[in-house]
Design a protein around this motif. Structure first.
Motif, PDB file in Angstrom:
ATOM      1  N   GLY A 201       0.676  -1.246   0.011  1.00 40.36           N
ATOM      2  CA  GLY A 201      -0.057   0.133   0.061  1.00 40.36           C
ATOM      3  C   GLY A 201       0.699   1.245  -0.007  1.00 40.36           C
ATOM      4  N   CYS A 202       2.117   1.177  -0.229  1.00 40.10           N
ATOM      5  CA  CYS A 202       3.042   2.452  -0.233  1.00 40.10           C
ATOM      6  C   CYS A 202       2.735   3.001  -1.522  1.00 40.10           C
ATOM      7  CB  CYS A 202       4.460   1.806   0.089  1.00 40.10           C
ATOM      8  SG  CYS A 202       5.476   3.206  -0.452  1.00 40.10           S
ATOM      9  N   THR A 203       2.191   4.255  -1.513  1.00 37.12           N
ATOM     10  CA  THR A 203       2.074   5.012  -2.792  1.00 37.12           C
ATOM     11  C   THR A 203       2.880   6.333  -2.824  1.00 37.12           C
ATOM     12  OG1 THR A 203       0.446   6.339  -1.478  1.00 37.12           O
ATOM     13  CG2 THR A 203      -0.195   4.493  -2.700  1.00 37.12           C
ATOM     14  N   TYR A 204       3.793   6.538  -1.933  1.00 37.34           N
ATOM     15  CA  TYR A 204       4.726   7.666  -2.141  1.00 37.34           C
ATOM     16  C   TYR A 204       6.000   7.504  -1.247  1.00 37.34           C
ATOM     17  CZ  TYR A 204       2.303  10.031   1.791  1.00 37.34           C
ATOM     18  OH  TYR A 204       1.829  10.504   2.823  1.00 37.34           O
ATOM     19  N   VAL A 205       7.090   7.704  -1.390  1.00 32.65           N
ATOM     20  CA  VAL A 205       8.269   7.835  -0.306  1.00 32.65           C
ATOM     21  C   VAL A 205       8.699   9.035  -0.248  1.00 32.65           C
ATOM     22  CG1 VAL A 205      10.563   7.195  -0.229  1.00 32.65           C
ATOM     23  CG2 VAL A 205       9.097   5.637  -1.221  1.00 32.65           C
ATOM     24  N   VAL A 206       9.017   9.222   1.196  1.00 30.39           N
ATOM     25  CA  VAL A 206       9.506  10.674   1.847  1.00 30.39           C
ATOM     26  C   VAL A 206      10.813  10.751   2.327  1.00 30.39           C
ATOM     27  CG1 VAL A 206       8.728  12.639   3.129  1.00 30.39           C
ATOM     28  CG2 VAL A 206       7.092  11.158   2.264  1.00 30.39           C
ATOM     29  N   LEU A 207      11.607  11.839   1.894  1.00 35.54           N
ATOM     30  CA  LEU A 207      12.909  12.059   2.537  1.00 35.54           C
ATOM     31  C   LEU A 207      13.004  13.419   3.160  1.00 35.54           C
ATOM     32  CD1 LEU A 207      14.960  11.699  -0.767  1.00 35.54           C
ATOM     33  CD2 LEU A 207      14.415   9.853   0.716  1.00 35.54           C
ATOM     34  N   ALA A 208      13.918  13.156   4.188  1.00 36.71           N
ATOM     35  CA  ALA A 208      14.166  14.520   5.159  1.00 36.71           C
ATOM     36  C   ALA A 208      14.618  15.481   4.060  1.00 36.71           C
ATOM     37  CB  ALA A 208      15.164  14.162   6.235  1.00 36.71           C
ATOM     38  N   PRO A 209      14.188  16.974   4.363  1.00 33.88           N
ATOM     39  CA  PRO A 209      14.728  17.981   3.334  1.00 33.88           C
ATOM     40  C   PRO A 209      16.162  17.907   3.144  1.00 33.88           C
ATOM     41  CG  PRO A 209      13.037  18.763   4.882  1.00 33.88           C
ATOM     42  CD  PRO A 209      13.288  17.554   5.401  1.00 33.88           C
ATOM     43  N   ASP A 210      17.104  17.566   4.244  1.00 37.52           N
ATOM     44  CA  ASP A 210      18.380  17.651   4.046  1.00 37.52           C
ATOM     45  C   ASP A 210      19.017  16.072   3.696  1.00 37.52           C
ATOM     46  OD1 ASP A 210      17.555  16.733   6.465  1.00 37.52           O
ATOM     47  OD2 ASP A 210      19.390  17.869   7.721  1.00 37.52           O
ATOM     48  N   HIS A 211      18.139  15.291   3.146  1.00 37.89           N
ATOM     49  CA  HIS A 211      18.827  13.809   3.241  1.00 37.89           C
ATOM     50  C   HIS A 211      19.899  14.143   2.116  1.00 37.89           C
ATOM     51  CE1 HIS A 211      18.870   9.947   1.535  1.00 37.89           C
ATOM     52  NE2 HIS A 211      18.197   9.533   2.592  1.00 37.89           N
ATOM     53  N   LYS A 212      20.704  13.180   1.864  1.00 37.46           N
ATOM     54  CA  LYS A 212      21.824  13.443   0.901  1.00 37.46           C
ATOM     55  C   LYS A 212      21.587  13.124  -0.532  1.00 37.46           C
ATOM     56  CE  LYS A 212      23.491   8.675   1.905  1.00 37.46           C
ATOM     57  NZ  LYS A 212      24.786   7.900   2.241  1.00 37.46           N
ATOM     58  N   LEU A 213      20.474  12.496  -0.897  1.00 39.87           N
ATOM     59  CA  LEU A 213      20.013  12.319  -2.155  1.00 39.87           C
ATOM     60  C   LEU A 213      19.129  13.294  -2.729  1.00 39.87           C
ATOM     61  CD1 LEU A 213      19.338   8.310  -1.680  1.00 39.87           C
ATOM     62  CD2 LEU A 213      21.070   9.598  -2.861  1.00 39.87           C
ATOM     63  N   VAL A 214      18.677  14.488  -1.851  1.00 39.54           N
ATOM     64  CA  VAL A 214      17.712  15.302  -2.173  1.00 39.54           C
ATOM     65  C   VAL A 214      18.174  15.797  -3.735  1.00 39.54           C
ATOM     66  CG1 VAL A 214      16.287  17.526  -1.841  1.00 39.54           C
ATOM     67  CG2 VAL A 214      16.314  15.476  -0.101  1.00 39.54           C
TER      68      VAL A 214
END
Length: 833
Positions: A257-270
């Motif tokens: 049921g995962c419909t999106y992924v969320v990163l922290a704003p300062d995540h190294k991949l952003v």
């Protein structure tokens, strides 16, 4: 000796305090063959003036110290000073007075106040954490832990207090502000030293199960702070990129049921993943979040907001792409800094999905009852376990079984693994201040080009704080204060003997309080932080008294430190304290917490000078159970003073006829009643002290005094001897609470030694059994009367007395008795119809 007719505490209290001191009556170790009791209160930070809120904390321990000494234990009851820290340095910046000078003045003031209250401390064991003899061993512990990988240097985001101009721990941030000065706290990236407390997270968690005599709220707070989570880490690959987003989840069973992924704003991949079309919006959001504290971003009630990066990741189970967002509620230093979002089964994800029109897919149905509607018709998230649906090969499995199988599959395919994580973070302890323990590290460009730091050789400890010009060095601005002292900073490399520079940061003062209780065991020991033989004798602490606000700071840190001391072979057990008592707050007369902030503090000296130390002590202990808050009341202080005057008058009135009286015969009538009152008081007060019910104990003493007054003047030899015993017992039960008046009464009635060394007499069981006991009398189960009957009365006698009661007769009038129920020593019930 004759007693003064008037109660004049100022005439007796200093006398007894001097005698105790000269005799060393409270020195530990004088009963080497006796069982031990280590009674301890959290050592004070000597800032400002002592007030009655402090007094309460120390009195709780003092009651136990005196009581257990009377019970025959060898009691250790020490005191010292948590003397380093920010308050003294902030005061130095403001007033231009060296922290050492201000601290010494405050210690002298505190110690003088303590002396007037008659605390039973073994002052021969006094410690001061600002003494190099003490903080030398902070440095020794640092090096031992550095050698074992429990200390490390890191570059991280820290909490910077804008008022104290230093880093503070996560535990010291309250609602986005510093708990000490209430200034805003902001995020800041810089290098720092840290203790690897997370290496002990599970051990600290497991140890809580053994702390049976700690308040449940404290152990619960520690459990929540450590925050153990069992779950799974899973990798979401990003198409067209080498990047992988690793998420941690406790609900891998919901991944379909995962419909999106969320990163922290300062995540190294952003930055890497954001598409050109979304760059401006993402950059603006990242910049805004960088200027917002973690607390403000994640506080309860804060609106959840985010931005789409333009990129997608592949769900490792469905193989379908899901959008990658950044949001304010995800933190880079919590978990992996990335979360899989399942809006149908997580409240936060549900709200976010509704706000941004993201898909909601139900993949877990309740095991019983009504089924959930499709995702677009859901009114709220379903967060319980259930049975999987629309989940491929896992459909039909219970949530728990699915979690296990999914975790095993991820591990087998190299795309993740089952994982246990902890909310607790490593303890960053380096501070950019002067008045703390210097960190024993030097940096040499030749031997240490990567600036990892080299420990100072053990034989060169302590690294002492330098003498400074406070006006020049303690400005509260710029680089750390110690960096402004070239003669101290510039030193010699321990390896190549060339030029080197010292570490200019100091240790968090929580380090000082992590192990001070062990230094009391041998405060001048030079071979180590303390003598391990003394640790075998005295540790763990038996009773520890302090505020509940220290639950996830001091009380967690020193549990960690104790395990390190065990690792080093210094202590015999895992936990430092058997029984923890967390006292309530003393509020001022205005209902606010007593202290400097509100200007509502009551100085002990003002009470002692007017009413005496015994009144101050007894009032604070009688005002309520130790764990509850109470408001200061001058009227109630007056009431306690009047009670002690009654005690004195009682003792002085009977002194002429009862002091020294003896009787070899039997005790009957009033003489027997006097003895019954005395032995019952002894039993009641002792039991109340054992269960930490000091206010009940004092209430029992008050009832005892009233009973003796009611019995009148002793006349016969038996009555006089009984009253002499009653006065001796009165001095016994008063000793933990009002020790000065207790000593005076005891001496006047012939005692040859101090009350704490005379011992706590055993009560006579035959004298504490009531001659009569109450019975509840019911008619058809409804209470109609209470009668008092002889304790050994037979059923027929009890029934006869119950039937004779007018209220019972009225309730039974005109009715037929169907049954008579007799419960021995409790109740009778007439069933009528």
């Amino acid at each position: 000796m004759a007693m003064n007719e008037r109660y004049e505490p100022q005439a007796i209290e200093q006398k007894w305090q001097t005698r105790w001191d000269e005799a060393g009556v409270f020195r530990a170790g004088k009963r080497p063959g006796a069982p031990k009791k280590y009674i301890l209160e959290m050592l004070p930070y000597p800032s400002g003036q002592m007030h009655m809120g402090h007094v309460r904390n120390y009195l709780i321990g003092d009651v136990y110290a005196r009581y257990f000494q009377m019970r025959g234990y060898d009691v250790l009851h020490p005191m010292g000073w948590d003397a380093l820290g920010l308050p003294a340095e902030n005061a130095a910046i403001k007033d231009g007075v060296h922290p050492a000078v201000r601290t010494r003045e405050n210690i002298d003031s505190f110690k003088k106040e303590m002396g007037t209250l008659g605390y039973s401390y073994d002052w021969s064991r006094e410690v001061n954490t600002s003494d190099p003899e003490y903080y030398r061993w902070n440095q020794w512990f640092f090096i031992q832990m550095l050698q074992r990988g429990l200390v490390f240097r890191r570059f991280s985001k820290v909490n910077w207090c804008t008022g104290c101009h230093t880093v503070i721990a996560n535990e010291q941030v309250k609602d986005g502000t510093c708990e000490r000065c209430e200034s805003p706290v902001v995020d800041r990236e810089q290098p720092e030293w840290a203790f690897r407390i997370t290496q002990y997270s599970q051990a600290l968690l497991d140890g809580l199960d053994e702390l049976k005599e700690w308040p449940e709220r404290i152990t619960s707070m520690q459990r929540n702070w450590i925050g153990r989570s069992e779950g799974v880490e899973a990798d979401f690959n990003v198409p067209g990129s080498e990047a992988r987003i690793r998420v941690f989840t406790t609900r891998i069973d919901t991944i379909y049921g995962c419909t999106y992924v969320v990163l922290a704003p300062d995540h190294k991949l952003v930055a890497q993943l954001t598409t050109p079309a979304q760059r401006a919006e993402v950059d603006a959001f990242v910049k805004r979040m960088a200027a917002t504290s973690k607390t403000d971003r994640t506080a309860e009630g804060v609106t959840k907001e985010g931005v789409f990066t333009g990129a997608h990741a592949i769900n490792p189970f469905t193989g379908q792409p899901v959008p990658i967002w950044i949001a304010n509620f995800v933190l880079s230093d919590y978990g992996t800094g990335a979360v899989m979002s399942v809006p149908a089964h997580d409240e936060r994800d549900f709200d976010f999905a509704r706000k941004y029109a993201l898909p909601i897919k139900v993949v877990v149905q309740p095991a019983a009852g009504d089924k959930l509607p499709p995702g677009d018709a859901l009114e709220k998230a379903y967060t319980e376990d259930g049975v999987l649906v629309d989940s491929g090969e896992y459909s039909g499995l219970p949530s728990a079984e699915a979690r296990k199988k999914m975790g095993e599959k991820l591990r087998a395919e190299g795309r993740g693994e089952p994982k246990v994580t902890y909310r607790q973070k490593d303890w960053g302890f380096s501070r950019q201040r002067y008045w703390g323990t210097p960190i024993p590290i030097v940096y040499c460009e030749k031997c240490d080009p990567e600036r990892k730091g080299q420990p100072v050789p053990l034989e060169q400890l302590p690294v002492r704080l330098p003498e400074i010009d406070t006006q020049t060095v303690l400005t509260g601005k710029g680089e750390p204060p110690l960096a402004k002292v070239p003669s101290w900073v510039n030193t010699t490399c321990p390896t190549c003997k060339g030029p080197a520079r010292r570490e200019t940061e100091t240790m968090d003062t929580f380090v000082d309080s992590c192990w001070y209780f062990a230094r009391y065991l041998s405060p001048h020991y030079n071979e180590g932080p303390f003598d391990p033989k003394e640790a075998q004798r005295w540790l763990p602490v038996d009773v520890y008294v302090g505020g509940p606000e220290h639950a996830v700071m001091h009380l967690l840190y020193f549990r960690f430190w104790f395990r390190v001391m065990k690792l080093l072979g210094l202590v015999p057990v895992d936990e430092p304290v058997k029984r923890l008592i967390t006292q309530g707050i003393v509020n001022g007369a205005d209902g606010r917490k007593m202290g400097k902030r509100y200007g509502n503090g009551v100085a002990p000296s003002s009470i002692v000078q007017k009413y005496g130390a015994d009144t101050a002590r007894t009032y604070v202990l009688f005002a309520g159970p130790p764990e509850r808050d109470f408001d200061w009341s001058h009227e109630q202080v007056e009431g306690v003073f009047r009670f002690l005057k009654r005690v004195w008058t009682l003792a002085s009135t009977h002194h002429a006829v009862a002091a020294g009286a003896t009787h070899a015969g039997t005790y009957e009538g009033k003489a027997l009643e006097i003895r019954r009152a005395a032995h019952k008081a002894l039993k009641r007060v002792g039991e109340a002290i054992e269960r930490l019910s000091f206010n009940t104990a004092i209430a029992g003493i008050m009832e005892y005094v009233n009973a003796l007054y009611a019995l009148g003047t002793p006349e016969t030899p038996a009555e006089k001897a009984a009253m002499a015993e009653a006065m001796r017992f009165l001095s016994v039960v008063l000793t933990p609470f009002a020790p000065h008046v207790a000593e005076e009464i005891a001496e006047s009635y012939g005692a040859k030694d101090f009350t704490v060394t005379q011992g706590w007499p055993e009560f006579d069981p035959a004298l504490v059994v009531d001659d009569v006991i109450p019975y509840a009398v019911q008619v058809n189960g409804k209470l109609r009367a209470e009668i008092r009957v002889p304790v050994d009365a037979a059923e027929a006698d009890v029934r006869a007395l119950a039937e004779a009661d007018e209220r019972v007769q009225a309730a039974m009038a005109g009715k037929t008795l169907r049954k008579f129920v007799f419960v021995p020593k409790r109740l009778v019930n007439f069933v009528v119809g």
